[in-house]
Design an enzyme around this catalytic site. Structure first.
Site, PDB file in Angstrom:
ATOM      1  CE  LYS A 276      -4.062   1.572   2.485  1.00 36.67           C
ATOM      2  NZ  LYS A 276      -5.134   0.800   1.901  1.00 36.67           N
TER       3      LYS A 276
ATOM      4  NE  ARG B 163      -6.572   3.870   4.909  1.00 36.95           N
ATOM      5  CZ  ARG B 163      -7.851   3.768   4.583  1.00 36.95           C
ATOM      6  NH1 ARG B 163      -8.403   2.597   4.468  1.00 36.95           N
ATOM      7  NH2 ARG B 163      -8.564   4.842   4.359  1.00 36.95           N
TER       8      ARG B 163
ATOM      9  N   GLY C 219      -8.261  -7.277   5.022  1.00 34.56           N
ATOM     10  CA  GLY C 219      -9.079  -7.317   6.229  1.00 34.56           C
ATOM     11  C   GLY C 219      -8.414  -7.949   7.444  1.00 34.56           C
TER      12      GLY C 219
ATOM     13  CG  MET D  58      -2.766  -6.927  10.140  1.00 36.34           C
ATOM     14  SD  MET D  58      -1.105  -6.580   9.665  1.00 36.34           S
ATOM     15  CE  MET D  58      -1.261  -6.488   7.916  1.00 36.34           C
TER      16      MET D  58
ATOM     17  NE  ARG E 235      -5.501  -4.392  -3.298  1.00 37.87           N
ATOM     18  CZ  ARG E 235      -5.992  -4.679  -2.109  1.00 37.87           C
ATOM     19  NH1 ARG E 235      -5.189  -4.787  -1.093  1.00 37.87           N
ATOM     20  NH2 ARG E 235      -7.276  -4.834  -1.909  1.00 37.87           N
TER      21      ARG E 235
ATOM     22  CG  HIS F 227     -13.799 -11.054   4.135  1.00 42.65           C
ATOM     23  ND1 HIS F 227     -14.133 -12.351   4.449  1.00 42.65           N
ATOM     24  CD2 HIS F 227     -12.506 -10.899   4.479  1.00 42.65           C
ATOM     25  CE1 HIS F 227     -13.082 -12.939   4.991  1.00 42.65           C
ATOM     26  NE2 HIS F 227     -12.082 -12.078   5.030  1.00 42.65           N
TER      27      HIS F 227
ATOM     28  CB  SER G  93      11.972 -41.903 -13.337  1.00 45.35           C
ATOM     29  OG  SER G  93      10.854 -41.108 -13.031  1.00 45.35           O
TER      30      SER G  93
ATOM     31  CB  CYS H  40       7.567 -40.195 -12.045  1.00 44.63           C
ATOM     32  SG  CYS H  40       8.372 -41.508 -11.119  1.00 44.63           S
TER      33      CYS H  40
ATOM     34  CE1 TYR I  24       9.982 -38.207 -16.912  1.00 44.97           C
ATOM     35  CE2 TYR I  24      12.008 -38.471 -18.186  1.00 44.97           C
ATOM     36  CZ  TYR I  24      11.056 -38.983 -17.308  1.00 44.97           C
ATOM     37  OH  TYR I  24      11.182 -40.259 -16.835  1.00 44.97           O
TER      38      TYR I  24
HETATM   39  C1  PEP Z   1       7.516 -42.401  -5.970  1.00 44.71           C
HETATM   40  O1  PEP Z   1       7.846 -43.112  -5.042  1.00 44.71           O
HETATM   41  O2  PEP Z   1       7.789 -41.197  -6.046  1.00 44.71           O
HETATM   42  C2  PEP Z   1       6.714 -42.945  -7.064  1.00 44.71           C
HETATM   43  C3  PEP Z   1       6.405 -42.209  -8.110  1.00 44.71           C
HETATM   44  O3  PEP Z   1       6.258 -44.201  -6.923  1.00 44.71           O
HETATM   45  P1  PEP Z   1       4.972 -44.603  -6.051  1.00 44.71           P
HETATM   46  O4  PEP Z   1       4.288 -43.348  -5.675  1.00 44.71           O
HETATM   47  O5  PEP Z   1       4.173 -45.472  -6.917  1.00 44.71           O
HETATM   48  O6  PEP Z   1       5.609 -45.299  -4.900  1.00 44.71           O
END
Ligand code: PEP
Ligand code: MG
Length: 897
Positions: free
Chosen positions: A31, A101, A110, A112, A357, A473, A782, A849, A869
């Site tokens: 502000k 303020r 809202g 503070m 803002r 709000h 992975s 993953c 990836y």
């Molecule tokens: C993991 O362990 O991150 C994974 C992807 O395998 P899962 O969740 O199937 O154990």
């Protein structure tokens, strides 16, 4: 006052200039920094000054004592405000009044405290009456001040004053405050002061300096109140940031019919449409618009007409001022190159800007605004990509109402926050939280919400209020949280005892299901079916730009053809994890799986596996077909085998019967398979070590399916076979040798070869630490950060839910490490694994993953260590694409210095 003072503690603004600017948010709060910037732009900002966030930090570090010299700096800045306004603080004939303020770095709507009209006392009120020529206004302002100051600073509850006023009005048969005359207010003020004196044992402070420091103390104090702490916890705002305090000359939107106060967005914050969007109230002060006590009027004629209102818009009521205001909107938007959220006041026809803002917006609006601003030439494609919060895209993926579903419309309010949701009606935030903890979906229905309700709003599937506008709000908070919300549904009459509401003669009781559509404002009785959203237009464009800048690929964790299709629809560039165990649970094969597990020897297992083979091959064929030549990583069986067996007496009996086995046999096998710590037990590649025939069947199914689909489509399939839970190279070698042998056999049988790779998950600390050795055998890694988090912390994935919240509450952990990667610990292992893997095999393909593959902060970490990836659940693919692009762009910017 004591302690080492920061160098400069107070920054003045006003009179066409300012000591601060918009880049100083950390020091001046959002502000304060924007008030300074507006003053520098020459906009009509009432003069004032900002006490910095460093003072707040010093105040708390030093046992709530202010640094040396603050008083002098404040006095000097106040003198400057007096000079610019030509008024004097505490001067009975020409009094300067100020607002006090809070203003933190991040907006905390809202949370503070605020005090308005400060500087009024028994003497200056007379001066204000004379100056304004309106005695009633002056005494009304004084009583508001006493009420607000007593509540916020002195701790005398708000209702004390409301009761006095109600009794006073009742005694005289007044219904509205507008019936109160100056004399009436004077009488009420006398009663207010008595109430304060009897509550505190001392009179209401008359000295403006004492009032000022009291209010400053209160604002700094409110940084540590429970509301603020909860808000900070939910929004990841560190306590160390502190708040700034803004002291600013008062201007009055309640000085009669030519005065007004309002709020505006320069574009529609729900849809992003390029059109001024806002509300105002004539003859009103401060927070009246946001508080939702009176229903505000539209700013523009067009919106008024659309809403079917007879109350004139600002454009119609004060055309000249509206024109001036519209020009300011344009100037601010051009300057900040973003949609602005603005507060203004008109005092007897003169316009003042009180705040600007970057406006909070829905994901839909964020996309549209970013794409439009780029088309208007105001921002570049890169900037547009950086403008949209990836996590907010989740909102776009929210369901909407199924157009074919039956619906029973009971009321309509304002479309405050998009998405459709249903749940059972509750009337208090505590109840919403309690039921949600039991796993129930609730709809929080309130007359209006206040900051005390945020825990319940967070827990609810949706929010309905009977009162308040699009900037109330409830609306602002729901949009920020991505909760569906309908506001201002004035036809709802909510029982005070919280048992039910009635609407048009219908009763809806606590516990009844209702459904809301936050995009239309409709409220329905019962649970209405919803459908998943489709993405196109602005979304597609922004994603296209994001993809241009993205280095990392984005894959999905998917095993069914439907998931794979959804994932491709969201732009997945392959499957990063196909958990094959999910394929074993289908009704048509679970008993064959059980037969395999219950077999007494390898021969028996192989016989069952032969029957499973066609099922698995069919699964993989469907998956390869759906993925149309994109890479697919298939993980060999991972969970402990007892997960596939029945547990209850009845189920055991049924399975034994179906398989023609003795109940005792099944029970014996179950107890053989029982493990104390299955997560650390006989699972992952350990299964393939004990029962290589299972891995062999899976490998055969993969190769046969890949060859078949390659032939069918003419697109060669290159499967990636992934071995789970490896901790030593030798484990991987053993399994890999079996896979390679199967490959040779299948290729010989088919008279055809294909390219495939064998890699491993890195999901145990030992694997990360010895990744250089493992990489001799693994063609890809992975990172399975779910198990890696579990095993690094020694924290059970399945049990942590019951006690992790305590860790978050006590700030031991900032975030759930199963949601956002613990970069300091687990992340270090990922980085080591990546680096060691590359030492051995410089071009080794690296991905992630675990669930973290869909979390923006974790994705940014992955970019930093150069993974190839990320792989996440299908619905998070767009989030991952955008987050990966942002991470790339940020890295590029850093590299350019
Ligand atoms: C993991 O362990 O991150 C994974 C992807 O395998 P899962 O969740 O199937 O154990
Ligand atoms: Mg795992």
């Amino acid at each position: 006052m004591s302690g080492a003072a920061p160098e400069k503690m107070v920054y003045a603004f006003g009179g066409g200039k300012a000591e601060g600017r918009s880049g100083m948010k950390n020091l001046l709060g959002g502000k304060g920094a924007n008030l300074a910037e507006m003053a520098n732009l020459g906009l009509p900002v009432p003069p004032g000054f900002t006490i910095t966030t460093e003072v707040c930090t010093a105040y708390y570090a030093n046992d709530r004592q202010y640094p040396e010299g603050l008083k002098e700096e404040v006095e000097k800045a106040l003198g400057e405000v007096e000079r610019i306004t030509g008024k004097k603080f505490g001067d009975p004939s020409n009094p300067l009044l100020v607002s006090v303020r809070s203003g933190a770095r991040a907006s905390m709507p809202g949370m503070m405290d605020t005090v308005l009209n400060l500087g009024l006392n028994d003497d200056t009120v007379a001066g204000l009456a004379k100056l304004s020529g309106d005695e009633r206004f002056a005494y009304d302002s004084y009583r508001r001040f006493i009420q607000m100051y007593s509540d916020v600073v002195l701790g005398v509850a708000h209702h004390t004053f409301e009761e006095i006023l109600d009794t006073y009005k009742d005694d005289r048969d007044y219904v509205l405050d507008t019936s109160m005359t100056a004399e009436d207010w004077q009488a009420v003020i006398a009663e207010y002061k008595e109430a304060v004196e009897s509550a505190l044992g001392k009179p209401f402070p008359q000295d403006p300096q004492e009032q000022l420091w009291g209010a400053i103390d209160a604002v700094f104090g409110s940084w540590m109140n429970e509301r603020s702490k909860t808000y900070r916890r939910l929004n990841n705002i560190p306590a160390e940031w502190g708040t700034a305090v803004n002291v600013q000359a008062m201007v009055f939107g309640n000085m009669g019919e030519t005065s007004a106060t309002g709020v505006a967005f320069t574009r529609n914050p729900s849809t992003g449409e390029k059109r001024v969007y806002g509300e105002f109230l004539i003859n009103a002060q401060g927070e009246d618009v946001v508080a939702g006590i009176r229903t505000p009027q539209s700013l523009t004629k067009q919106s008024r007409e659309e809403q079917g209102s007879d109350e004139p818009s600002l454009e119609e009521a004060m055309p000249e001022t509206y024109k001036e205001l519209a020009a300011v909107f344009q100037k601010l938007e051009d300057h900040y190159r973003d949609m602005q959220d603005i507060e203004f006041t008109i005092e007897q026809g003169k316009l003042y800007m009180l705040q600007t803002r970057n406006g909070k917006r829905t994901a839909k609006a964020a996309l549209k605004i970013a794409v439009d601003l780029c088309a208007e030439g105001k921002i570049s494609e890169d900037e547009a990509v950086m403008r949209v919060d990836p996590a907010a895209l989740d909102q776009l993926l929210h369901p909407s109402l199924d157009p074919n579903a039956e619906r029973d419309l009971i009321a309509k309010g304002l479309p405050a926050s998009p998405g459709a949701a249903s749940g059972e009606v509750v009337f208090t935030a505590d109840e919403a939280e309690r039921l949600a903890q039991e796993g129930r979906r609730v709809m929080l229905v309130r007359v209006e919400t206040s900051p005390e309700d945020i825990h319940g709003m967070h827990a609810a599937a949706g929010i309905v209020t009977a009162r308040g506008g699009m900037t109330s709000h409830a609306a602002v908070v729901a949009r920020g949280m991505g909760r569906a919300c309908v506001c201002g549904a004035g036809d709802l009459k909510i029982e005070k005892d919280g048992s039910k509401f009635t609407v048009h003669g219908r009763e809806v009781k606590k516990g009844d299901q209702i459904t809301i559509d936050g995009s239309t404002g409709e409220i329905f009785f019962g649970a209405v079916a919803t459908i998943e959203p489709e993405l196109s237009g602005d979304f597609g464009k922004l994603m296209e730009w994001a993809d241009k800048h993205r280095r990392m690929r984005v894959r999905a964790n998917a095993e069914t053809p439907l998931d794979a299709k959804t994932a491709r629809g969201f732009g997945a560039e392959g499957i990063g994890l196909c958990r094959t165990e999910h394929m074993f649970f289908d009704a048509d094969r679970i008993n064959v799986v059980r037969e395999m597990i219950l077999a007494d020897n390898e021969q028996g297992r192989r016989a069952a596996l032969d029957r499973l083979l066609p099922f698995q091959r069919g699964d993989f064929e469907q998956l390869f077909r759906e993925m149309k030549g994109l890479p697919v990583t298939i993980r060999l069986l991972d969970p402990p085998l007892h997960e596939f067996l029945p547990h209850g007496e009845k189920e055991i009996g049924e399975v034994a019967n179906a398989l023609g086995r003795d109940v005792k046999d099944v029970k014996d096998r179950l107890s053989q398979l029982h493990e104390q710590n299955p997560m650390l037990g006989h699972r992952g590649c350990r299964l393939a070590v004990s029962y290589p025939e299972i891995a062999e069947m899976q490998a055969r199914a993969i190769f046969e399916a890949a060859i078949a689909i390659g032939k069918e489509t003419g697109d060669p399939v290159q499967p990636e076979i992934m071995v789970p839970l490896v901790s030593t190279k030798k484990e991987l070698d053993l399994v890999k040798d079996r896979i390679d042998a199967v490959a040779q056999k299948v290729f010989a049988e088919a008279g055809e070869k294909l390219v495939y790779t064998v890699g491993t998950m890195i999901e145990l600390p030992r694997a990360a630490l010895t990744a250089d050795k493992i990489a001799h055998s693994a063609e890809f890694f992975s990172f399975g950060t779910n198990d890696l988090t579990q095993t690094t912390f020694g924290l059970s994935r399945d049990d942590a839910g019951s006690f992790l919240p305590n860790y978050l509450r006590h700030n031991i952990l900032d975030q759930d490490p199963f949601v956002s990667l613990d970069q300091e610990g687990v992340g270090q292992l990922v980085a080591i694994g990546a680096q060691k893997g590359r030492e051995t095999r410089s071009l080794i393909k690296l991905g992630i993953c675990g669930e973290h593959g869909g979390d923006p902060a974790s994705i940014s970490f992955c970019e930093g260590i150069g993974l190839d990836y990320v792989s996440c659940s299908p619905y998070r693919v767009p989030i991952a694409r955008l987050a990966a692009a942002q991470a790339s762009l940020a890295a590029k910017k850093r590299a350019e210095g």
